[in-house]
Design a protein around this motif. Sequence first.
Motif: not given
Length: 476
Positions: A366-383
């Motif tokens: 569960g910890l990894l899931d949130a970190m992975f998806q939050s990381m991807v959303y951050w990258v999308i938001g940075a575009l």
Amino acid sequence: MGSYGDEETGKGLPNSPPNYSIFRYNSPLVQVGLIGLVCFCCPGMFNALSGMGGGGQVDHTAANNANTALYTTFAIFGILGGGIYNILGPQKTLFVGCSTYILYAGSFLYYNHHKHQAFVVVAGGLLGIGAGLLWAAQGAIMTSYPPHDRKGTYISMFWSIFNMGGVIGGLIPFVSNYNRTTAASVNDGTYIGFMIFMAIGTFLSLAILHPSKVIRNDGSKCTNIKYSSVSVELLQILKLFGNWKMLLMVPASVASNFFYTYQFNNVNGVLFNLRTRGLNNVFYWGAQMIGSVFIGSIMDYSFKSRRARGLVGIIIVGLLSTAIWGGGLAKQLKYSREDVPDHIVLLDFKDGSKFAGPFVLYFSYGLLDAMFQSMVYWVIGALADDSEILSRYTGFYKGIQSAGGAVAWQVDSRNVTFLNQLIANWALTTISFPLLIALILLAVKDDNKEEERATKEVAISSNRDISTTVDKPNKE
């Protein structure tokens, strides 16, 4: 609140920043909080339902087939969802999307009494349509409304509110099935409880404002586009399939829902008894709250350079991913599909040390899931910063993600070995990291001066029409 310059004289100072309260109804903070509550009630409860393994049923076949239908339609409408959001706006898009969650939970209530899976599968397909609409809208709101230097913080805030739904949703089956330690399907009250929360979320979605009405604290709008057209959206969506930025994200998109099938069905659903599965979900989604806050802080505050923050965040998640999947492999080598159910003694939370190891592993997933998806959303938001663009980007992400989910549920339905499923999950997540690093190096701007200058220009030019959406200065 909402005035420029001297409040007593009412004279505006053209270059001074606006003084808006962050707790305005049309502020990014309030609107992201509201979409978090909507997702708390709908996808949050769905996550709790799915996390029990097999939708709370002993036989996972109906749930697996329903989830295949769900993620197949989700893949299509996830990609189309960004365009639909730009045309219909958030309220209609979210209301339609949320209502399908109620039907899905109700289909399992029906299945408890009539073992006909057709209704469950159809409800799953309709939920895929609704989920595509909801998550495209959610992604646009979460990535475009916040200021560009605080997107990680807002993403983690959303993820924490959203996953509190999974925490509370996990308590529902734990409490209602506490005295049922043997293999059994969850009772009717569990499904009714989920449906009540989902209905609340559906009506709460009507409180979400159109992005053109949301004003950041610097005075800039989330988009200047008040409506779009079908032809424009179809053309822009088709272009995404040739967009190199989106292509670099494909492995991460596929991976980010692929592992749910293995974790829910073949870890939580195989190793633990019914009441303990519900308790495990409380901590699985609670771990997501911790993980999202941690990675959000890293990607907003660790370094001055935005590019450096992104790279450090990806490296941290990559190292944690390797450690957790390695621990999963060590556990997986001790049991297999052929051992179930004859040779596996289902674990209960009262089993002490026998329970502790598998529990920590599931918590870590569960910890990894949130970190992975939050990381991807951050990258999308940075575009980008504009809601119109980011609705398409997040829709593409959710569509590809759901296509991967559809494949994963069928992989499990076809009795692919647990070990091979784990290896596939580990490989997909590992491949994602170098591609996301390349995306940050090539596409994320490290110098924010140009963005800040553009934001100030938007704030000044928008000064005349802001008064219609925020409080006017006191003229007395």
